[in-house]
Enzyme design. Structure first.
Site, PDB file in Angstrom:
ATOM      1  N   SER A  66       7.983  57.254  39.999  1.00  9.62           N
ATOM      2  CA  SER A  66       7.099  57.272  38.829  1.00  9.62           C
ATOM      3  C   SER A  66       5.641  57.429  39.244  1.00  9.62           C
ATOM      4  O   SER A  66       5.246  57.081  40.361  1.00  9.62           O
ATOM      5  CB  SER A  66       7.247  55.979  38.034  1.00  9.62           C
ATOM      6  OG  SER A  66       8.573  55.807  37.587  1.00  9.62           O
TER       7      SER A  66
HETATM    8  N1  SAH Z   1      11.750  52.743  39.612  1.00  9.73           N
HETATM    9  C1  SAH Z   1      11.872  54.009  40.295  1.00  9.73           C
HETATM   10  C2  SAH Z   1      11.820  55.168  39.306  1.00  9.73           C
HETATM   11  C3  SAH Z   1      12.956  56.093  39.533  1.00  9.73           C
HETATM   12  S1  SAH Z   1      13.284  57.254  38.246  1.00  9.73           S
HETATM   13  C4  SAH Z   1      10.813  54.160  41.375  1.00  9.73           C
HETATM   14  O1  SAH Z   1       9.891  53.343  41.433  1.00  9.73           O
HETATM   15  O2  SAH Z   1      10.910  55.071  42.190  1.00  9.73           O
HETATM   16  C5  SAH Z   1      14.556  56.449  37.319  1.00  9.73           C
HETATM   17  C6  SAH Z   1      15.817  56.073  38.049  1.00  9.73           C
HETATM   18  O3  SAH Z   1      16.724  55.542  37.082  1.00  9.73           O
HETATM   19  C7  SAH Z   1      16.574  57.233  38.708  1.00  9.73           C
HETATM   20  O4  SAH Z   1      16.748  56.940  40.068  1.00  9.73           O
HETATM   21  C8  SAH Z   1      17.902  57.284  37.968  1.00  9.73           C
HETATM   22  O5  SAH Z   1      18.999  57.667  38.787  1.00  9.73           O
HETATM   23  C9  SAH Z   1      18.049  55.850  37.476  1.00  9.73           C
HETATM   24  N2  SAH Z   1      18.930  55.643  36.334  1.00  9.73           N
HETATM   25  C10 SAH Z   1      19.120  56.423  35.242  1.00  9.73           C
HETATM   26  N3  SAH Z   1      20.026  55.881  34.408  1.00  9.73           N
HETATM   27  C11 SAH Z   1      20.438  54.702  34.986  1.00  9.73           C
HETATM   28  C12 SAH Z   1      21.393  53.682  34.639  1.00  9.73           C
HETATM   29  N4  SAH Z   1      22.127  53.746  33.515  1.00  9.73           N
HETATM   30  N5  SAH Z   1      21.547  52.651  35.479  1.00  9.73           N
HETATM   31  C13 SAH Z   1      20.832  52.561  36.632  1.00  9.73           C
HETATM   32  N6  SAH Z   1      19.925  53.488  37.028  1.00  9.73           N
HETATM   33  C14 SAH Z   1      19.728  54.550  36.218  1.00  9.73           C
END
Ligand code: SAH
Length: 216
Positions: A66
């Site tokens: 993000s």
């Molecule tokens: N918090 C992360 C942001 C990653 S983007 C960071 O700081 O880098 C969002 C993430 O949510 C992705 O890796 C995606 O695979 C995950 N995601 C999407 N749907 C999800 C679900 N139902 N359960 C767990 N993770 C999920």
């Protein structure tokens, strides 16, 4: 791999923090945490030179780390207290989890993509961050580990997941970007009793979608 945090990295991070402050996040505890986490160590090496720009970047498996401002905003809205027990949905690179750990929280983080879960679980402790990692579907949360003081969703959700609301303590807060795929509104959901909550909106953002189930 070598994990180096040089004076140059620290200088770039200071500038990033000042940029976030100018964009409206004034909370010193949040800014201090952003100033401490070496974001360049959470990114694909090919994007290293962009680590301290206030932008989202690809982290593999079609996902992104993000934007730092968004991380700062979600962290601010969560009103993190030391020793808070926090559930994060969407481990991704682990950057958001690291920011929460810097603020003294205990962090439980779930990722639905096995490749990312495995990669982040092996790298993060080497940088000094130790959340509890789970591979699973964030819609279901972690019923056996709840209830949580705070819940943070880092993917765009179509609705408030019922199970997560159940796993939130009364008086607890959930920060969740919610809406259609193209853009989401950032909501703070405050649970006021076992059956009631209210929500406040805090502007629009674009997240990768929160998907049902796991990838395997
Ligand atoms: N918090 C992360 C942001 C990653 S983007 C960071 O700081 O880098 C969002 C993430 O949510 C992705 O890796 C995606 O695979 C995950 N995601 C999407 N749907 C999800 C679900 N139902 N359960 C767990 N993770 C999920």
């Amino acid at each position: 791999m070598e994990f180096q945090d040089t004076l140059r990295h620290q200088g770039l991070r200071k500038r990033l923090v000042e940029g976030i402050r100018i964009k409206g996040i004034k909370d010193e505890k949040v800014l201090d945490a952003i100033a401490k986490v070496p974001r360049h160590l959470f990114m694909d090496s090919s994007f290293l030179q962009f680590a301290y720009k206030d932008q989202a970047f690809p982290i593999g498996a079609g996902q992104t780390i993000s934007q730092p401002f968004t991380v700062a905003m979600q962290t601010f809205l969560l009103q993190v207290e030391r020793h808070d027990k926090i559930l994060e949905v969407g481990t991704g690179s682990g950057y958001q989890a690291a920011v929460l750990l810097e603020m003294g929280a205990t962090v439980y983080t779930i990722e639905r993509q096995r490749e990312l879960y495995l990669k982040t679980q092996s790298i993060l402790p080497q940088i000094g961050y130790n959340p509890k990692f789970f591979y699973g579907d964030g819609y279901k949360g972690l019923p056996t580990y709840g209830p949580f003081d705070k819940i943070i969703i880092t993917a765009g959700a179509p609705v408030i997941p019922e199970d997560l609301l159940t796993q939130l303590k009364v008086g607890g807060r959930m920060v969740i970007p919610m809406g259609p795929r193209e853009k989401q509104t950032m909501y703070v959901v405050v649970k006021t009793s076992e059956t009631e909550y209210y929500k406040e909106s805090h502007g629009t953002y674009v997240f990768v979608p929160m998907l049902k189930g796991t990838d395997k």
